[in-house]
Motif scaffolding. Structure first.
Motif, short mmCIF file in Angstrom:
data_model
loop_
_atom_site.label_atom_id
_atom_site.label_comp_id
_atom_site.label_asym_id
_atom_site.label_seq_id
_atom_site.Cartn_x
_atom_site.Cartn_y
_atom_site.Cartn_z
N GLU A 1 0.70 -1.22 -0.08
CA GLU A 1 0.07 -0.04 0.00
C GLU A 1 0.80 1.51 0.05
O GLU A 1 0.28 2.22 -0.48
CB GLU A 1 -0.99 -0.17 1.26
N LEU A 2 1.98 1.30 0.49
CA LEU A 2 2.83 2.37 0.67
C LEU A 2 3.45 2.41 -0.67
O LEU A 2 3.55 3.70 -1.13
CB LEU A 2 3.99 2.01 1.67
N TYR A 3 3.97 1.68 -1.17
CA TYR A 3 4.43 1.70 -2.92
C TYR A 3 3.30 2.32 -3.62
O TYR A 3 3.56 3.13 -4.57
CB TYR A 3 4.97 0.43 -3.37
N SER A 4 1.89 1.89 -3.29
CA SER A 4 1.03 2.28 -4.15
C SER A 4 0.75 3.81 -4.05
O SER A 4 0.35 4.66 -5.24
CB SER A 4 -0.35 1.75 -4.25
N THR A 5 0.78 4.25 -2.65
CA THR A 5 0.50 5.47 -2.38
C THR A 5 1.75 6.69 -2.62
O THR A 5 1.39 7.55 -3.59
CB THR A 5 0.59 5.89 -0.76
N LEU A 6 3.12 6.02 -2.84
CA LEU A 6 4.07 6.82 -3.48
C LEU A 6 3.98 7.06 -4.72
O LEU A 6 4.02 7.96 -5.47
CB LEU A 6 5.32 6.24 -3.10
N ASN A 7 3.53 5.86 -5.48
CA ASN A 7 3.29 5.84 -7.04
C ASN A 7 2.24 6.78 -7.56
O ASN A 7 2.06 7.60 -8.45
CB ASN A 7 2.97 4.37 -7.53
N GLN A 8 1.12 6.78 -6.42
CA GLN A 8 -0.15 7.88 -6.90
C GLN A 8 0.63 9.24 -6.66
O GLN A 8 0.15 10.15 -7.60
CB GLN A 8 -1.08 7.64 -6.03
N GLN A 9 1.58 9.44 -5.73
CA GLN A 9 2.04 11.06 -5.57
C GLN A 9 2.74 11.31 -6.88
O GLN A 9 2.68 12.49 -7.34
CB GLN A 9 2.93 10.91 -4.43
N MET A 10 3.72 10.27 -7.28
CA MET A 10 4.38 10.56 -8.32
C MET A 10 3.58 10.93 -10.08
O MET A 10 3.81 11.94 -10.51
CB MET A 10 5.60 9.28 -8.75
N LYS A 11 2.41 9.91 -9.84
CA LYS A 11 1.49 10.10 -10.90
C LYS A 11 0.80 11.58 -11.04
O LYS A 11 0.69 12.39 -11.97
CB LYS A 11 0.48 9.12 -11.22
N MET A 12 0.27 12.11 -10.04
CA MET A 12 -0.07 13.21 -9.65
C MET A 12 0.89 14.34 -9.76
O MET A 12 0.57 15.30 -10.62
CB MET A 12 -0.48 13.43 -8.27
N ARG A 13 2.12 14.25 -9.54
CA ARG A 13 2.93 15.35 -9.98
C ARG A 13 3.28 15.49 -11.28
O ARG A 13 3.42 16.47 -11.96
CB ARG A 13 4.38 14.97 -9.15
N ASN A 14 3.44 14.27 -11.83
CA ASN A 14 3.83 14.18 -13.49
C ASN A 14 2.45 14.75 -14.25
O ASN A 14 2.69 15.70 -15.07
CB ASN A 14 4.02 12.73 -13.75
N LEU A 15 1.41 14.46 -13.75
CA LEU A 15 0.12 15.27 -14.47
C LEU A 15 0.36 16.80 -14.20
O LEU A 15 -0.11 17.50 -15.36
CB LEU A 15 -0.97 14.59 -13.95
#
Length: 212
Positions: free
Chosen positions: A114-128
């Protein structure tokens, strides 16, 4: 309006964390090449992650709030290197050591996923966000940034939505790749045109001007 760490991860991190650490406003939590690596969860307050360019300019990557995680452990960090973490407000953090995080892989494997998933969502949000502002005029970038932050830290107040993040003109410039002088000029225009208001140091968006 804030998106936070999944509930199971939040409760387990609170349980495992042996340290609740208080930080003052504008205090640096970690910087590049820090010797100690930790995983942090925000109990209260807000932090910003940023990098410094070769010419000394600061580029803000993301703002995080209550319940969200960040880290300078390589396998749990938003970026591999060069990242600073600094508080925006007085902030309290749950702190887990690198050793504790490694032990979680055996005892709480679902939480680690879940932590990896959360950090991945942060990265996607920033890239968008970066993709959206890359080729747009600076004035539109300012509105999009405020819309972006409004979705995460907004508080409805009548016909306005208060953005509960204190932003200087330099902060906005660091987010959108502009200069403080340009941001100062254009925010004044946006206020005159009725898109935004600034009340007691906080920006407020008028309903209907959301660009996100």
């Amino acid at each position: 309006m804030n998106s936070s760490t999944p509930l199971q991860s939040t409760s387990i991190l609170e349980e495992l964390s042996e340290r609740l650490v208080n930080y003052a406003k504008k205090e640096v939590i970690f910087q590049p090449f820090s010797l100690d690596n930790h995983l942090y969860m925000i109990h209260s307050g807000k932090i910003k992650l940023y990098k410094n360019s070769e010419d000394g300019r600061k580029t803000i990557l993301i703002v995080l709030g209550e319940g969200e995680i960040f880290s300078n452990i390589p396998s749990f960090s938003l970026d591999e290197e060069g990242v600073y973490a600094e508080t925006i407000d007085p902030t309290i953090l749950h702190v887990l050591s690198h050793k504790q995080v490694e032990s979680m892989k055996g005892t709480h494997s679902l939480t680690v996923t879940e932590l990896y998933s959360t950090l991945n969502q942060q990265m996607k949000m920033r890239n968008l966000f970066i993709e959206r502002i890359m080729y747009t005029p600076v004035k539109e970038r300012i509105l999009f940034l405020l819309s972006f932050l409004m979705k995460r830290f907004g508080e409805k107040q009548g016909n306005l939505i208060k953005i509960n993040v204190h932003l200087t003109h330099q902060d906005i410039a660091s987010f959108i790749g502009s200069t403080r002088e340009t941001v100062t000029s254009l925010t004044k225009e946006l206020i005159k045109e009725g898109y935004i208001q600034k009340i007691n140091r906080n920006y407020h968006m008028v309903k209907g001007t959301d660009l996100s």
